[in-house]
Design an enzyme around this catalytic site. Structure first.
Site, short mmCIF file in Angstrom:
data_model
loop_
_atom_site.label_atom_id
_atom_site.label_comp_id
_atom_site.label_asym_id
_atom_site.label_seq_id
_atom_site.Cartn_x
_atom_site.Cartn_y
_atom_site.Cartn_z
CB CYS A 137 -0.94 0.00 1.20
SG CYS A 137 -2.07 1.42 1.16
NE ARG B 81 -16.49 -3.90 -7.59
CZ ARG B 81 -16.87 -3.65 -6.34
NH1 ARG B 81 -15.97 -3.45 -5.40
NH2 ARG B 81 -18.15 -3.63 -6.04
#
Length: 327
Positions: free
Chosen positions: A59, A260
């Protein structure tokens, strides 16, 4: 039949099927439970960027990594609603707000988020948040404000998790999912491939998701986007066929869920994305950024939809998530 009692051995057999046979089987399941012409179009906005205390190795928003991401305070409600209106006009039916927090705190920032949730809900869009860990009472307040979904990814298998994150546990993540479910909010939870995990780790993550008491309404499959300054900056690009294999397996295991095609889509051409849709993906993020990483533009997606004969799924459409569940 929708099942919640998959064994790892069963999932392993599905995951390792010859690719074209796997895609065919997933496409068959997809047609049984979903309208294959529909794709849920979601927009993700970072409403509070950077400065997170977590150490997630992938991240760029972790405060401990020097990634060039500027720390930005929580956005103003009116600015968020303006962005949401633009997303709705471009065809999005779900609006997701991400805040780089380890956990939600009961303070004025949370009160402002509740106002954002109310405002987006009034626009007729499904509103989703991803803000880290949630308590039961916080989840209940979000539900009262009109929150439709909460995203909290497992990221990887429980066995590999400690190599990626040390600032919270796997059980912490599962506890948040449980709090979301208790509040009557739909669950959005998936993971990331390309973190240095093994195929067994990918199977383990899918096993955890597919054996929850109720499958997540939405299962994002992300490909790592390596960011300079993070510990995973030198990881190799995920092979598109690995994404297809993950999507197809997820579709077979969780036929009523939205699967998704998420981070990493910017690196795929239309042909590769079409293969993902054939394998069972029926949700995407639209807009030029996914929090801080690149994503295809609305215009590119509109052209792709026209070429492939796809249409945006309407908001709040019911899903079949339980059907004579076993286990």
């Amino acid at each position: 039949m929708i099942r919640n009692n998959w064994t790892k051995e069963e999932i392993e057999q599905i995951y390792h099927m010859p690719l074209l046979e796997l895609v065919y089987r997933a496409a068959t399941v997809h047609r049984e439970y979903q309208d294959t012409a529909e794709v849920q179009v979601c927009t993700l906005l970072s409403i509070k960027t950077g400065g997170c205390s977590e150490d997630c190795a992938y991240c760029p928003q972790a405060a401990r990594y020097n990634t060039g991401v500027d720390v930005k305070a929580l956005m103003k409600t009116d600015d968020v609603l303006t962005y949401a209106k633009r997303a709705r006009e471009a065809g999005s039916t779900r609006f997701c707000m991400g805040a780089a927090w380890r956990e939600v705190r009961d303070n004025r920032d949370f009160d402002r988020v509740l106002d954002m949730v109310k405002g987006v809900n009034e626009l007729g869009m499904e509103v989703c948040c991803t803000m880290g860990m949630l308590t039961e009472s916080q989840a209940a307040r979000l539900q009262e404000a009109g929150l439709h979904a909460y995203n909290h990814n497992l990221d990887t298998s429980e066995e590999h998790y400690g190599d990626i994150i040390t600032t919270r546990t796997y059980d912490d993540r599962l506890n948040t999912l449980n709090n979301v479910r208790k509040a009557g909010i739909s669950v959005c939870s998936g993971g990331i491939i390309g973190l240095g995990e093994s195929h067994d780790d990918r199977i383990g993550m899918l096993h955890t998701l597919s054996t929850l008491p109720r499958h997540p309404e939405s299962v994002p499959i992300n490909a790592l986007v390596p960011v300079a300054g993070t510990p995973l900056q030198d990881n190799q690009k995920v092979d598109v066929w690995d994404m297809v294999r993950m999507i197809a397996t997820a579709r077979i295991l969780m036929p009523g869920s939205m699967v998704r095609l998420s981070a990493g889509r910017n690196e795929m051409n239309v042909t590769e994305q079409a293969f993902c849709f054939m394998a069972g993906a029926n949700s995407i993020f639209a807009g030029e950024k996914l929090l801080t990483t690149p994503n295809p533009s609305f215009e590119e997606d509109q052209q792709m939809f026209q070429l492939l004969g796809l249409k945006p799924r309407e908001a709040f459409k019911p899903q079949v998530l339980e059907e004579a569940c076993a286990g």
